[in-house]
Design a protein around this motif. Structure first.
Motif, PDB file in Angstrom:
ATOM      1  N   SER A  59       0.832  -1.216   0.000  1.00 36.61           N
ATOM      2  CA  SER A  59       0.000   0.000   0.000  1.00 36.61           C
ATOM      3  C   SER A  59       0.863   1.260   0.000  1.00 36.61           C
ATOM      4  N   GLU A  60       2.129   1.138   0.367  1.00 39.50           N
ATOM      5  CA  GLU A  60       3.039   2.297   0.370  1.00 39.50           C
ATOM      6  C   GLU A  60       3.334   2.812  -1.035  1.00 39.50           C
ATOM      7  N   ILE A  61       2.894   2.073  -2.027  1.00 42.31           N
ATOM      8  CA  ILE A  61       3.119   2.512  -3.405  1.00 42.31           C
ATOM      9  C   ILE A  61       2.470   3.871  -3.662  1.00 42.31           C
ATOM     10  N   VAL A  62       1.476   4.220  -2.863  1.00 39.60           N
ATOM     11  CA  VAL A  62       0.808   5.516  -3.034  1.00 39.60           C
ATOM     12  C   VAL A  62       1.741   6.682  -2.734  1.00 39.60           C
ATOM     13  N   LEU A  63       2.872   6.431  -2.109  1.00 39.27           N
ATOM     14  CA  LEU A  63       3.836   7.504  -1.855  1.00 39.27           C
ATOM     15  C   LEU A  63       4.401   8.055  -3.155  1.00 39.27           C
ATOM     16  N   LEU A  64       4.232   7.323  -4.256  1.00 38.58           N
ATOM     17  CA  LEU A  64       4.682   7.776  -5.578  1.00 38.58           C
ATOM     18  C   LEU A  64       3.609   8.565  -6.315  1.00 38.58           C
ATOM     19  N   SER A  65       2.480   8.792  -5.658  1.00 37.68           N
ATOM     20  CA  SER A  65       1.302   9.303  -6.356  1.00 37.68           C
ATOM     21  C   SER A  65       1.475  10.684  -6.983  1.00 37.68           C
ATOM     22  N   ASP A  66       2.355  11.506  -6.468  1.00 37.50           N
ATOM     23  CA  ASP A  66       2.502  12.845  -7.027  1.00 37.50           C
ATOM     24  C   ASP A  66       3.071  12.845  -8.434  1.00 37.50           C
ATOM     25  N   GLN A  67       3.991  11.943  -8.723  1.00 37.97           N
ATOM     26  CA  GLN A  67       4.639  11.961 -10.027  1.00 37.97           C
ATOM     27  C   GLN A  67       4.237  10.822 -10.955  1.00 37.97           C
ATOM     28  N   LEU A  68       3.693   9.743 -10.418  1.00 42.28           N
ATOM     29  CA  LEU A  68       3.438   8.550 -11.218  1.00 42.28           C
ATOM     30  C   LEU A  68       2.158   8.669 -12.051  1.00 42.28           C
ATOM     31  N   GLN A  69       2.279   8.487 -13.369  1.00 38.86           N
ATOM     32  CA  GLN A  69       1.124   8.524 -14.266  1.00 38.86           C
ATOM     33  C   GLN A  69       0.809   7.158 -14.859  1.00 38.86           C
ATOM     34  N   VAL A  70       1.814   6.326 -15.081  1.00 41.49           N
ATOM     35  CA  VAL A  70       1.629   4.991 -15.636  1.00 41.49           C
ATOM     36  C   VAL A  70       2.282   4.000 -14.686  1.00 41.49           C
ATOM     37  N   LEU A  71       1.510   2.997 -14.288  1.00 43.19           N
ATOM     38  CA  LEU A  71       2.038   1.935 -13.445  1.00 43.19           C
ATOM     39  C   LEU A  71       1.700   0.610 -14.121  1.00 43.19           C
ATOM     40  N   LYS A 126       2.209  -5.773 -15.075  1.00 43.16           N
ATOM     41  CA  LYS A 126       1.576  -6.944 -15.681  1.00 43.16           C
ATOM     42  C   LYS A 126       2.602  -8.043 -15.930  1.00 43.16           C
ATOM     43  N   GLY A 127       2.095  -9.279 -15.962  1.00 42.34           N
ATOM     44  CA  GLY A 127       2.944 -10.413 -16.292  1.00 42.34           C
ATOM     45  C   GLY A 127       3.941 -10.787 -15.219  1.00 42.34           C
ATOM     46  N   ASN A 128       3.556 -10.646 -13.969  1.00 46.07           N
ATOM     47  CA  ASN A 128       4.432 -11.011 -12.864  1.00 46.07           C
ATOM     48  C   ASN A 128       3.771 -12.114 -12.040  1.00 46.07           C
ATOM     49  N   ILE A 129       4.187 -12.247 -10.811  1.00 50.50           N
ATOM     50  CA  ILE A 129       3.608 -13.237  -9.913  1.00 50.50           C
ATOM     51  C   ILE A 129       3.071 -12.502  -8.680  1.00 50.50           C
ATOM     52  N   LEU A 130       2.373 -11.404  -8.914  1.00 52.50           N
ATOM     53  CA  LEU A 130       1.798 -10.642  -7.811  1.00 52.50           C
ATOM     54  C   LEU A 130       0.579 -11.380  -7.284  1.00 52.50           C
ATOM     55  N   CYS A 131       0.416 -11.381  -5.975  1.00 56.88           N
ATOM     56  CA  CYS A 131      -0.703 -12.088  -5.364  1.00 56.88           C
ATOM     57  C   CYS A 131      -1.349 -11.181  -4.323  1.00 56.88           C
ATOM     58  N   GLY A 132      -2.394 -11.668  -3.711  1.00 54.26           N
ATOM     59  CA  GLY A 132      -3.120 -10.871  -2.729  1.00 54.26           C
ATOM     60  C   GLY A 132      -4.150  -9.994  -3.409  1.00 54.26           C
ATOM     61  N   THR A 133      -4.684  -9.062  -2.658  1.00 49.45           N
ATOM     62  CA  THR A 133      -5.725  -8.183  -3.180  1.00 49.45           C
ATOM     63  C   THR A 133      -5.115  -6.903  -3.754  1.00 49.45           C
ATOM     64  N   ILE A 134      -5.910  -6.201  -4.531  1.00 53.93           N
ATOM     65  CA  ILE A 134      -5.506  -4.907  -5.073  1.00 53.93           C
ATOM     66  C   ILE A 134      -5.765  -3.863  -3.987  1.00 53.93           C
ATOM     67  N   PRO A 135      -4.727  -3.168  -3.526  1.00 52.61           N
ATOM     68  CA  PRO A 135      -4.953  -2.154  -2.493  1.00 52.61           C
ATOM     69  C   PRO A 135      -5.899  -1.050  -2.988  1.00 52.61           C
ATOM     70  N   GLN A 136      -6.862  -0.713  -2.164  1.00 54.68           N
ATOM     71  CA  GLN A 136      -7.817   0.331  -2.525  1.00 54.68           C
ATOM     72  C   GLN A 136      -7.092   1.646  -2.833  1.00 54.68           C
ATOM     73  N   ASP A 137      -6.037   1.919  -2.102  1.00 53.36           N
ATOM     74  CA  ASP A 137      -5.296   3.175  -2.272  1.00 53.36           C
ATOM     75  C   ASP A 137      -4.723   3.344  -3.670  1.00 53.36           C
ATOM     76  N   ILE A 138      -4.381   2.230  -4.319  1.00 50.44           N
ATOM     77  CA  ILE A 138      -3.762   2.317  -5.640  1.00 50.44           C
ATOM     78  C   ILE A 138      -4.722   2.952  -6.651  1.00 50.44           C
ATOM     79  N   LEU A 139      -6.023   2.730  -6.463  1.00 47.06           N
ATOM     80  CA  LEU A 139      -7.013   3.322  -7.369  1.00 47.06           C
ATOM     81  C   LEU A 139      -7.514   4.682  -6.889  1.00 47.06           C
ATOM     82  N   TYR A 140      -7.665   4.835  -5.597  1.00 48.57           N
ATOM     83  CA  TYR A 140      -8.384   6.006  -5.095  1.00 48.57           C
ATOM     84  C   TYR A 140      -7.522   7.067  -4.421  1.00 48.57           C
ATOM     85  N   MET A 198      -4.137   7.543  -5.848  1.00 46.63           N
ATOM     86  CA  MET A 198      -3.168   7.899  -6.880  1.00 46.63           C
ATOM     87  C   MET A 198      -3.914   8.593  -8.022  1.00 46.63           C
ATOM     88  N   THR A 199      -4.326   9.817  -7.771  1.00 43.63           N
ATOM     89  CA  THR A 199      -5.209  10.531  -8.692  1.00 43.63           C
ATOM     90  C   THR A 199      -4.530  10.951  -9.991  1.00 43.63           C
TER      91      THR A 199
END
Length: 148
Positions: free
Chosen positions: A9-21, A24-38, A40-41
Motif C-alpha cells: 500500500s506504500e506505493i501511493v507515496l509515488l502518487s505525485d509523479q506517477l502517471q503509468v504503473l 503486468k505479467g508477474n507473480i503478484l498475489c493478494g488483493t488490489i490495495p484500494q489506495d492504488i485506485l483512489y 493515486m489521482t
C-alpha cells in the motif's frame, strides 16, 4: 525474473509523479490495495493483468464524487478476481475508456454505466450473465467489446 508478492500500500507515496504503473505479467498475489485506485489521482494507466491477484475490484469508501481522477486505462485481466463489477467505475473514473477484466471469476452482469466505454473486455468470466446490450453493438467501428 518476475516481481512477486503482494502490492504494498506504500506505493501511493509515488502518487505525485506517477502517471503509468505497469506491473503486468508477474507473480503478484493478494488483493488490489484500494489506495492504488483512489489515492493515486495522477494515474492515467494502471496495468495489473496476468498476475495472481485475488479478491474483488476495489471500490471507494468515499461517497462524494471526485472527478479529479485521470485514469483512462485499467487492465486487471487474467487474474483471479471475484465479485461483481462495481457500478461506480465510470462515475469514479469519468475519463476511463479502456477497461480490461477478461479471464477472471467475476459474477453478475456488466453495469449499464460501463456501456459507453470505448474498449471493454469481460470475456472468459464464466459467471458473468445477462444479455449483450444493443448499445454495445458497433455501428461506426469506434467501440470494442469482447463478451466471449
Amino acid at each position: 525474473f518476475s516481481l512477486w508478492g503482494t502490492i504494498p500500500s506504500e506505493i501511493v507515496l509515488l502518487s505525485d509523479q506517477l502517471q503509468v504503473l505497469s506491473m503486468k505479467g508477474n507473480i503478484l498475489c493478494g488483493t488490489i490495495p484500494q489506495d492504488i485506485l483512489y489515492q493515486m489521482t495522477n494515474l492515467v494507466s494502471l496495468q495489473l493483468s496476468h498476475n495472481r491477484l485475488i479478491g474483488s475490484i476495489p471500490t471507494s469508501d468515499n461517497n462524494s464524487n471526485n472527478n479529479n481522477y485521470k485514469l483512462i486505462s485499467l487492465s486487471l485481466g487474467n487474474n483471479e478476481l471475484t465479485g461483481s463489477i462495481p457500478s461506480t467505475m465510470n462515475t469514479n473514473f469519468p475519463q476511463l475508456s479502456i477497461l480490461d477484466l477478461h479471464k477472471n471469476y467475476l459474477i453478475g452482469s456488466v453495469p449499464s454505466s460501463l456501456y459507453k466505454i470505448k474498449e471493454l473486455y469481460v470475456n472468459y468470466n464464466p459467471s458473468l450473465e445477462g444479455m449483450i446490450p444493443t448499445v454495445l453493438i458497433p455501428t461506426n467501428g469506434t467501440t470494442t467489446s469482447n463478451f466471449n
